[in-house]
Design a protein around this motif. Sequence first.
Motif, PDB file in Angstrom:
ATOM      1  N   ALA A 137       0.684  -1.368   0.036  1.00  0.00           N
ATOM      2  CA  ALA A 137       0.339  -0.154  -0.300  1.00  0.00           C
ATOM      3  C   ALA A 137       1.183   1.280   0.443  1.00  0.00           C
ATOM      4  CB  ALA A 137      -1.201   0.258   1.111  1.00  0.00           C
ATOM      5  N   ASP A 138       1.838   1.847  -0.362  1.00  0.00           N
ATOM      6  CA  ASP A 138       2.968   2.435   0.463  1.00  0.00           C
ATOM      7  C   ASP A 138       3.808   2.821  -0.776  1.00  0.00           C
ATOM      8  OD1 ASP A 138       4.599   0.092   0.965  1.00  0.00           O
ATOM      9  OD2 ASP A 138       5.713   1.377   3.222  1.00  0.00           O
ATOM     10  N   VAL A 139       3.416   0.956  -1.668  1.00  0.00           N
ATOM     11  CA  VAL A 139       4.611   1.593  -3.120  1.00  0.00           C
ATOM     12  C   VAL A 139       3.582   1.905  -4.679  1.00  0.00           C
ATOM     13  CG1 VAL A 139       6.479  -0.213  -4.448  1.00  0.00           C
ATOM     14  CG2 VAL A 139       6.183  -0.573  -1.672  1.00  0.00           C
ATOM     15  N   ALA A 140       3.893   2.962  -4.727  1.00  0.00           N
ATOM     16  CA  ALA A 140       3.302   3.457  -5.860  1.00  0.00           C
ATOM     17  C   ALA A 140       3.381   2.646  -7.547  1.00  0.00           C
ATOM     18  CB  ALA A 140       3.932   4.541  -6.839  1.00  0.00           C
ATOM     19  N   SER A 141       4.718   2.101  -7.366  1.00  0.00           N
ATOM     20  CA  SER A 141       4.871   1.101  -8.657  1.00  0.00           C
ATOM     21  C   SER A 141       4.336  -0.575  -8.992  1.00  0.00           C
ATOM     22  CB  SER A 141       6.370   1.084  -8.743  1.00  0.00           C
ATOM     23  OG  SER A 141       7.367   0.595  -7.607  1.00  0.00           O
ATOM     24  N   SER A 142       3.713  -0.640  -7.372  1.00  0.00           N
ATOM     25  CA  SER A 142       2.742  -2.230  -7.558  1.00  0.00           C
ATOM     26  C   SER A 142       1.326  -2.047  -8.174  1.00  0.00           C
ATOM     27  CB  SER A 142       2.692  -2.376  -6.131  1.00  0.00           C
ATOM     28  OG  SER A 142       1.809  -1.285  -5.375  1.00  0.00           O
ATOM     29  N   TRP A 143       1.316  -0.761  -8.976  1.00  0.00           N
ATOM     30  CA  TRP A 143       0.191  -0.678  -9.386  1.00  0.00           C
ATOM     31  C   TRP A 143      -1.340  -2.204  -8.442  1.00  0.00           C
ATOM     32  CZ3 TRP A 143      -0.872   2.419 -14.168  1.00  0.00           C
ATOM     33  CH2 TRP A 143       0.147   2.550 -14.545  1.00  0.00           C
ATOM     34  N   SER A 144      -0.680  -1.521  -7.345  1.00  0.00           N
ATOM     35  CA  SER A 144      -1.704  -2.126  -6.396  1.00  0.00           C
ATOM     36  C   SER A 144      -3.608  -1.594  -6.302  1.00  0.00           C
ATOM     37  CB  SER A 144      -0.924  -3.188  -5.513  1.00  0.00           C
ATOM     38  OG  SER A 144      -1.223  -1.885  -4.886  1.00  0.00           O
ATOM     39  N   GLU A 145      -4.533  -2.824  -5.922  1.00  0.00           N
ATOM     40  CA  GLU A 145      -5.488  -1.922  -5.221  1.00  0.00           C
ATOM     41  C   GLU A 145      -5.108  -0.769  -3.869  1.00  0.00           C
ATOM     42  OE1 GLU A 145      -8.954  -3.829  -5.723  1.00  0.00           O
ATOM     43  OE2 GLU A 145      -8.703  -5.080  -7.488  1.00  0.00           O
ATOM     44  N   GLU A 146      -4.199  -1.903  -3.073  1.00  0.00           N
ATOM     45  CA  GLU A 146      -3.940  -1.098  -2.099  1.00  0.00           C
ATOM     46  C   GLU A 146      -3.243   0.344  -2.272  1.00  0.00           C
ATOM     47  OE1 GLU A 146      -4.554  -5.420  -1.608  1.00  0.00           O
ATOM     48  OE2 GLU A 146      -3.196  -4.603  -3.062  1.00  0.00           O
ATOM     49  N   TYR A 147      -2.463  -0.016  -2.703  1.00  0.00           N
ATOM     50  CA  TYR A 147      -1.801   1.678  -2.731  1.00  0.00           C
ATOM     51  C   TYR A 147      -3.055   2.502  -4.044  1.00  0.00           C
ATOM     52  CZ  TYR A 147       1.444   5.356  -4.486  1.00  0.00           C
ATOM     53  OH  TYR A 147       1.530   6.271  -4.148  1.00  0.00           O
ATOM     54  N   GLN A 148      -3.580   2.452  -4.368  1.00  0.00           N
ATOM     55  CA  GLN A 148      -4.878   2.974  -4.714  1.00  0.00           C
ATOM     56  C   GLN A 148      -5.492   3.618  -3.877  1.00  0.00           C
ATOM     57  OE1 GLN A 148      -7.623   1.451  -7.517  1.00  0.00           O
ATOM     58  NE2 GLN A 148      -7.450   4.060  -8.755  1.00  0.00           N
ATOM     59  N   ALA A 149      -6.241   2.537  -3.276  1.00  0.00           N
ATOM     60  CA  ALA A 149      -6.813   2.601  -1.708  1.00  0.00           C
ATOM     61  C   ALA A 149      -6.042   3.852  -0.749  1.00  0.00           C
ATOM     62  CB  ALA A 149      -7.405   1.657  -1.341  1.00  0.00           C
ATOM     63  N   GLN A 150      -4.552   3.589  -0.499  1.00  0.00           N
ATOM     64  CA  GLN A 150      -3.867   4.643   0.233  1.00  0.00           C
ATOM     65  C   GLN A 150      -4.324   5.884  -0.259  1.00  0.00           C
ATOM     66  OE1 GLN A 150      -4.017   3.998   3.663  1.00  0.00           O
ATOM     67  NE2 GLN A 150      -3.174   5.144   3.828  1.00  0.00           N
ATOM     68  N   LEU A 151      -3.919   5.976  -1.756  1.00  0.00           N
ATOM     69  CA  LEU A 151      -3.575   7.596  -1.607  1.00  0.00           C
ATOM     70  C   LEU A 151      -4.660   8.025  -2.070  1.00  0.00           C
ATOM     71  CD1 LEU A 151      -1.908   7.930  -5.362  1.00  0.00           C
ATOM     72  CD2 LEU A 151      -4.370   8.609  -4.925  1.00  0.00           C
ATOM     73  N   TYR A 152      -5.767   7.864  -2.061  1.00  0.00           N
ATOM     74  CA  TYR A 152      -7.070   8.032  -1.926  1.00  0.00           C
ATOM     75  C   TYR A 152      -6.864   8.452  -0.610  1.00  0.00           C
ATOM     76  CZ  TYR A 152      -9.239   8.517  -6.709  1.00  0.00           C
ATOM     77  OH  TYR A 152      -9.556   8.281  -8.155  1.00  0.00           O
ATOM     78  N   ARG A 153      -6.991   7.815   0.822  1.00  0.00           N
ATOM     79  CA  ARG A 153      -7.523   7.915   1.750  1.00  0.00           C
ATOM     80  C   ARG A 153      -6.442   9.028   2.014  1.00  0.00           C
ATOM     81  NH1 ARG A 153      -6.780   2.866   1.695  1.00  0.00           N
ATOM     82  NH2 ARG A 153      -8.680   1.243   2.847  1.00  0.00           N
ATOM     83  N   ASP A 154      -5.365   9.076   1.702  1.00  0.00           N
ATOM     84  CA  ASP A 154      -3.998  10.353   2.062  1.00  0.00           C
ATOM     85  C   ASP A 154      -4.853  11.381   1.003  1.00  0.00           C
ATOM     86  OD1 ASP A 154      -2.335   8.549   3.392  1.00  0.00           O
ATOM     87  OD2 ASP A 154      -1.186   8.152   1.859  1.00  0.00           O
TER      88      ASP A 154
END
Length: 215
Positions: A137-154
Amino acid sequence: MVRLAHYQQNEHIVRETIRRDYNRCANCFWSVANETTQSASRNAFLQELLRTGREMDTTRLYCAAFNTVTFDAKTGLFTLDDEMVGQLDVIGINRYMGWYSRWSRKPDEIAWRVAEGKPLFISEFGGEALYGQHGAADVASSWSEEYQAQLYRDNLTMFSLIPNLCGISPWLLFDFRSPTRLHPQYQEGWNRKGLISSEGQRKQAWQVMHEFYTH
């Protein structure tokens, strides 16, 4: 002559758009620009478009979207220096914190002093994720749903601290075809910023925004 012809063409578009959509109750604003760079000629051009629009419709607000906010890492402050701010009713900001721009501070340590005294609308924000792709959730290059969700929360945390915020608009609802998106693994000709995949599957970030708008 070229500049005059360009203005006349755009004035025609403004007039035709307002005539066509004047009675559509869903239209809250008329926009005259998206992500333009300040210059004397641009300012004069947009002022003429505003004049044209306001001659035809005085019942709606006029806006433009800017991507030229600047961030001072020392003070943690966003500002916008653009002469057109004073001419508009609503100021739109397109800013992709966490995707095209790194977080240089924690979201709750960032302040906005943009278009003070006027309503500020976040007209674009978000990031890409491939539906079904999972990772850190903290690695942009993962292209993961977890990262996108955390990006929205932030981003929502940061937006909550903007004193003149009047609204937000995630970019965007559905993944869509875009031939310039060439990442061979995660894009393959698609813009993956959607909260929902091209097949209609809801990504984790969709739930984040659903809860935000619900509560």
